[in-house]
Write a protein that holds these residues in place. Structure first.
Motif, PDB file in Angstrom:
ATOM      1  N   GLU A   1      79.202 -22.967  48.720  1.00 34.50           N
ATOM      2  CA  GLU A   1      80.263 -22.031  49.134  1.00 34.50           C
ATOM      3  C   GLU A   1      81.619 -22.420  48.546  1.00 34.50           C
ATOM      4  O   GLU A   1      82.440 -21.576  48.223  1.00 34.50           O
ATOM      5  N   LEU A   2      81.861 -23.719  48.450  1.00 38.64           N
ATOM      6  CA  LEU A   2      83.160 -24.200  47.973  1.00 38.64           C
ATOM      7  C   LEU A   2      83.304 -24.158  46.450  1.00 38.64           C
ATOM      8  O   LEU A   2      84.367 -24.479  45.925  1.00 38.64           O
ATOM      9  N   GLY A   3      82.239 -23.810  45.760  1.00 39.35           N
ATOM     10  CA  GLY A   3      82.341 -23.592  44.318  1.00 39.35           C
ATOM     11  C   GLY A   3      81.750 -24.690  43.448  1.00 39.35           C
ATOM     12  O   GLY A   3      82.034 -24.741  42.253  1.00 39.35           O
ATOM     13  N   TYR A   4      80.942 -25.560  44.022  1.00 34.16           N
ATOM     14  CA  TYR A   4      80.276 -26.564  43.186  1.00 34.16           C
ATOM     15  C   TYR A   4      79.027 -25.948  42.561  1.00 34.16           C
ATOM     16  O   TYR A   4      78.299 -25.217  43.230  1.00 34.16           O
ATOM     17  N   ARG A   5      78.775 -26.273  41.296  1.00 33.19           N
ATOM     18  CA  ARG A   5      77.589 -25.757  40.618  1.00 33.19           C
ATOM     19  C   ARG A   5      76.428 -26.742  40.677  1.00 33.19           C
ATOM     20  O   ARG A   5      75.274 -26.377  40.476  1.00 33.19           O
ATOM     21  N   ALA A   6      76.770 -28.006  40.902  1.00 32.35           N
ATOM     22  CA  ALA A   6      75.718 -29.035  40.970  1.00 32.35           C
ATOM     23  C   ALA A   6      76.143 -30.114  41.953  1.00 32.35           C
ATOM     24  O   ALA A   6      77.338 -30.404  42.073  1.00 32.35           O
TER      25      ALA A   6
ATOM     26  N   ASN B   1      72.665 -37.274  56.119  1.00 36.15           N
ATOM     27  CA  ASN B   1      71.608 -37.998  56.818  1.00 36.15           C
ATOM     28  C   ASN B   1      70.279 -37.387  56.393  1.00 36.15           C
ATOM     29  O   ASN B   1      69.959 -36.247  56.763  1.00 36.15           O
ATOM     30  N   LEU B   2      69.493 -38.134  55.614  1.00 35.46           N
ATOM     31  CA  LEU B   2      68.277 -37.561  55.015  1.00 35.46           C
ATOM     32  C   LEU B   2      67.155 -37.361  56.018  1.00 35.46           C
ATOM     33  O   LEU B   2      66.141 -36.736  55.709  1.00 35.46           O
ATOM     34  N   GLU B   3      67.331 -37.884  57.217  1.00 34.46           N
ATOM     35  CA  GLU B   3      66.306 -37.695  58.253  1.00 34.46           C
ATOM     36  C   GLU B   3      66.383 -36.292  58.854  1.00 34.46           C
ATOM     37  O   GLU B   3      65.440 -35.811  59.449  1.00 34.46           O
ATOM     38  N   GLU B   4      67.567 -35.669  58.731  1.00 34.84           N
ATOM     39  CA  GLU B   4      67.753 -34.340  59.330  1.00 34.84           C
ATOM     40  C   GLU B   4      67.900 -33.274  58.256  1.00 34.84           C
ATOM     41  O   GLU B   4      68.924 -33.201  57.589  1.00 34.84           O
ATOM     42  N   ARG B   5      66.866 -32.451  58.149  1.00 34.11           N
ATOM     43  CA  ARG B   5      66.844 -31.410  57.125  1.00 34.11           C
ATOM     44  C   ARG B   5      67.993 -30.409  57.305  1.00 34.11           C
ATOM     45  O   ARG B   5      68.591 -29.947  56.334  1.00 34.11           O
ATOM     46  N   VAL B   6      68.304 -30.099  58.567  1.00 31.50           N
ATOM     47  CA  VAL B   6      69.372 -29.126  58.873  1.00 31.50           C
ATOM     48  C   VAL B   6      70.706 -29.641  58.316  1.00 31.50           C
ATOM     49  O   VAL B   6      71.492 -28.874  57.750  1.00 31.50           O
ATOM     50  N   GLU B   7      70.918 -30.923  58.490  1.00 32.55           N
ATOM     51  CA  GLU B   7      72.166 -31.530  58.022  1.00 32.55           C
ATOM     52  C   GLU B   7      72.255 -31.475  56.489  1.00 32.55           C
ATOM     53  O   GLU B   7      73.319 -31.175  55.930  1.00 32.55           O
ATOM     54  N   ILE B   8      71.136 -31.725  55.838  1.00 35.04           N
ATOM     55  CA  ILE B   8      71.103 -31.675  54.357  1.00 35.04           C
ATOM     56  C   ILE B   8      71.422 -30.249  53.896  1.00 35.04           C
ATOM     57  O   ILE B   8      72.234 -30.021  53.011  1.00 35.04           O
ATOM     58  N   GLU B   9      70.756 -29.289  54.545  1.00 31.55           N
ATOM     59  CA  GLU B   9      70.963 -27.877  54.181  1.00 31.55           C
ATOM     60  C   GLU B   9      72.418 -27.462  54.384  1.00 31.55           C
ATOM     61  O   GLU B   9      73.000 -26.794  53.543  1.00 31.55           O
ATOM     62  N   ARG B  10      72.982 -27.904  55.516  1.00 33.67           N
ATOM     63  CA  ARG B  10      74.361 -27.519  55.853  1.00 33.67           C
ATOM     64  C   ARG B  10      75.340 -28.028  54.791  1.00 33.67           C
ATOM     65  O   ARG B  10      76.203 -27.308  54.323  1.00 33.67           O
ATOM     66  N   ILE B  11      75.176 -29.276  54.402  1.00 35.30           N
ATOM     67  CA  ILE B  11      76.135 -29.883  53.464  1.00 35.30           C
ATOM     68  C   ILE B  11      75.979 -29.286  52.049  1.00 35.30           C
ATOM     69  O   ILE B  11      76.976 -29.032  51.364  1.00 35.30           O
ATOM     70  N   ILE B  12      74.745 -28.999  51.651  1.00 36.88           N
ATOM     71  CA  ILE B  12      74.540 -28.420  50.316  1.00 36.88           C
ATOM     72  C   ILE B  12      75.025 -26.963  50.283  1.00 36.88           C
ATOM     73  O   ILE B  12      75.643 -26.522  49.322  1.00 36.88           O
ATOM     74  N   LYS B  13      74.776 -26.256  51.382  1.00 38.34           N
ATOM     75  CA  LYS B  13      75.237 -24.862  51.479  1.00 38.34           C
ATOM     76  C   LYS B  13      76.768 -24.810  51.411  1.00 38.34           C
ATOM     77  O   LYS B  13      77.345 -23.969  50.736  1.00 38.34           O
ATOM     78  N   ARG B  14      77.396 -25.741  52.100  1.00 37.67           N
ATOM     79  CA  ARG B  14      78.863 -25.810  52.114  1.00 37.67           C
ATOM     80  C   ARG B  14      79.387 -26.086  50.703  1.00 37.67           C
ATOM     81  O   ARG B  14      80.364 -25.486  50.262  1.00 37.67           O
ATOM     82  N   ALA B  15      78.707 -27.004  50.001  1.00 36.52           N
ATOM     83  CA  ALA B  15      79.124 -27.333  48.632  1.00 36.52           C
ATOM     84  C   ALA B  15      79.023 -26.099  47.733  1.00 36.52           C
ATOM     85  O   ALA B  15      79.920 -25.837  46.922  1.00 36.52           O
TER      86      ALA B  15
ATOM     87  N   ILE C   1      64.815 -32.141  48.561  1.00 34.62           N
ATOM     88  CA  ILE C   1      66.206 -31.692  48.349  1.00 34.62           C
ATOM     89  C   ILE C   1      66.293 -30.720  47.168  1.00 34.62           C
ATOM     90  O   ILE C   1      67.058 -29.760  47.199  1.00 34.62           O
ATOM     91  N   ARG C   2      65.472 -30.962  46.163  1.00 33.97           N
ATOM     92  CA  ARG C   2      65.450 -30.043  45.006  1.00 33.97           C
ATOM     93  C   ARG C   2      65.075 -28.632  45.463  1.00 33.97           C
ATOM     94  O   ARG C   2      65.636 -27.645  45.006  1.00 33.97           O
ATOM     95  N   LYS C   3      64.140 -28.553  46.414  1.00 37.94           N
ATOM     96  CA  LYS C   3      63.695 -27.254  46.941  1.00 37.94           C
ATOM     97  C   LYS C   3      64.863 -26.568  47.672  1.00 37.94           C
ATOM     98  O   LYS C   3      65.112 -25.376  47.467  1.00 37.94           O
ATOM     99  N   ILE C   4      65.577 -27.341  48.502  1.00 39.31           N
ATOM    100  CA  ILE C   4      66.732 -26.784  49.234  1.00 39.31           C
ATOM    101  C   ILE C   4      67.770 -26.272  48.239  1.00 39.31           C
ATOM    102  O   ILE C   4      68.308 -25.173  48.380  1.00 39.31           O
ATOM    103  N   CYS C   5      68.038 -27.077  47.218  1.00 39.91           N
ATOM    104  CA  CYS C   5      69.051 -26.704  46.231  1.00 39.91           C
ATOM    105  C   CYS C   5      68.654 -25.454  45.448  1.00 39.91           C
ATOM    106  O   CYS C   5      69.492 -24.594  45.193  1.00 39.91           O
ATOM    107  N   SER C   6      67.381 -25.361  45.090  1.00 38.85           N
ATOM    108  CA  SER C   6      66.973 -24.178  44.318  1.00 38.85           C
ATOM    109  C   SER C   6      67.050 -22.920  45.186  1.00 38.85           C
ATOM    110  O   SER C   6      67.383 -21.842  44.690  1.00 38.85           O
ATOM    111  N   ASP C   7      66.782 -23.057  46.498  1.00 39.03           N
ATOM    112  CA  ASP C   7      66.933 -21.910  47.409  1.00 39.03           C
ATOM    113  C   ASP C   7      68.389 -21.465  47.495  1.00 39.03           C
ATOM    114  O   ASP C   7      68.690 -20.287  47.666  1.00 39.03           O
ATOM    115  N   LEU C   8      69.313 -22.428  47.398  1.00 36.33           N
ATOM    116  CA  LEU C   8      70.738 -22.117  47.516  1.00 36.33           C
ATOM    117  C   LEU C   8      71.403 -21.890  46.150  1.00 36.33           C
ATOM    118  O   LEU C   8      72.630 -21.749  46.051  1.00 36.33           O
TER     119      LEU C   8
END
Lengths: 245, 106
Positions: A28-33, A12-26, A50-57
């Motif tokens: 952790e599970l071993g996805y590179r992209a 859900n792109l309206e909720e930043r926390v949700e975006i962060e949670r799902i990308i962080k989980r990905a 989202i690019r900013k969130i991804c680069s942080d993670l």
């Protein structure tokens, strides 16, 4: 870019926390992209966020758009407008004419079909033949296999099995994606590869469908989107002061 | 001469906010296998729980080597145990329990 790629996250792109949670989980599970499905409006703004969130993670971000055109004309119009703006374009085919047009257009990267309305899965031999000439890939979202039960899952597996046979016969690349909108439904890439057994995709090809096949799409499009790309086969190697006198 | 039974030991990781009881976990695994492969398929798995640590969220299962793809496909399909959402991942697979423990460093 090495390792596993999940080309289809739908937070859900309206909720930043949700975006962060799902990308962080990905991550952790071993996805590179990860590829995140973006809306057409506020496209660049969302992509930047989202690019900013991804680069942080420390995970690579792939911009993706899912088109759901009602007819071929609408599809062509959207492709003309969006092709130079996103890295991956997926077309959810809701009619046969759209499916055929998408399969024969080189600007389309991925064909996807409804997991529930099986009469609208138009991936037959004719579709595969067109897709094989343009290198358009067939995408299977894995999330419906986890949340559907009973008849719906039985019929979906049956359809996926037939589509896998057709895709392999015509050499159409298959892409396995999660298609999840919530972090707890996300699974490891190896788990998705194991799920391939359910629809006749062997482990080796299933692993390719989560790593090499999406990687090829992304690398091809990044090359085309780079400022050094001129036309197929023509690239700028040196410019300005780099040129020998 | 009796045929040697080839087995596989599977270590699985359980991700959940709540502690999952041993019997609830194995029931969820059986239920997933039954839903996907039916009773005939489930009978071929020779599935047995070897070890279960609810605090670490780690379980070791044993199955027939021929049924390994079935088990590996059934485990990610578990989405809930009781009312709580869970994610279960296959961590490691090995031919012997000793090698599995060595790989997991436990």
């Amino acid at each position: 870019m090495k390792g596993f790629i999940d080309l289809h996250l739908r937070p859900n792109l309206e909720e930043r926390v949700e975006i962060e949670r799902i990308i962080k989980r990905a991550a952790e599970l071993g996805y590179r992209a990860v590829g995140v499905s973006l809306p057409q409006e506020k496209l660049q703004e969302r992509a930047r966020e989202i690019r900013k969130i991804c680069s942080d993670l420390d995970i690579d971000f792939i911009s993706r758009i899912d088109l759901e055109p009602r007819n071929s004309l609408e599809l062509l119009r959207s492709l003309r407008f969006l092709r130079r703006r996103v890295e991956v374009i997926a077309v959810k085919c809701l009619s046969k004419s759209v499916a055929r047009q998408a399969a024969k257009d080189r600007r389309v990267d991925i064909l996807s079909f409804s997991p529930i309305d099986l009469r609208r899965r138009f991936f037959d031999s004719a579709e595969a033949e067109l897709a094989s000439k343009t290198q358009v890939s067939l995408e299977f979202d894995m999330a419906p296999l986890l949340y559907l039960h009973g008849n719906q899952r039985i019929n979906l597996l049956w359809k996926m099995r037939i589509e896998t046979i057709i895709a392999r016969k015509f050499d159409v690349p298959i892409v396995l994606s999660s298609g999840v909108s919530e972090a707890w439904l996300l699974r490891k890439p190896e788990d998705y590869a194991s799920l391939g057994y359910l629809f006749g995709l062997d482990l080796e090809n299933a692993k390719k469908a989560i790593s090499e096949n999406p990687k090829k799409i992304v690398e091809r499009n990044r090359r085309k989107l780079s400022p050094n790309y001129v036309a197929p086969g023509i690239y700028v190697i040196r410019r300005g002061k780099d040129c020998p006198k | 001469m009796p045929k040697i039974v080839r087995r596989r030991y599977i270590a699985v990781r359980i991700d959940s906010d709540q502690t999952i009881e041993r019997k609830d976990f194995i029931r969820a695994v059986w239920s997933s296998i039954l839903r996907l492969f039916g009773e005939y398929g489930a009978s071929q798995t020779e599935l047995k729980m070897i070890d279960y640590d609810p605090t670490k969220g780690l379980a070791v299962l044993r199955c027939s080597h021929k049924a390994l793809p079935m088990i590996k496909a059934s485990i990610p399909c578990i989405t809930h145990i009781g009312a709580s959402p869970v994610t279960i991942h296959v961590e490691r697979v090995s031919g012997t329990l000793k090698a599995l423990r060595r790989k997991l460093s436990i």
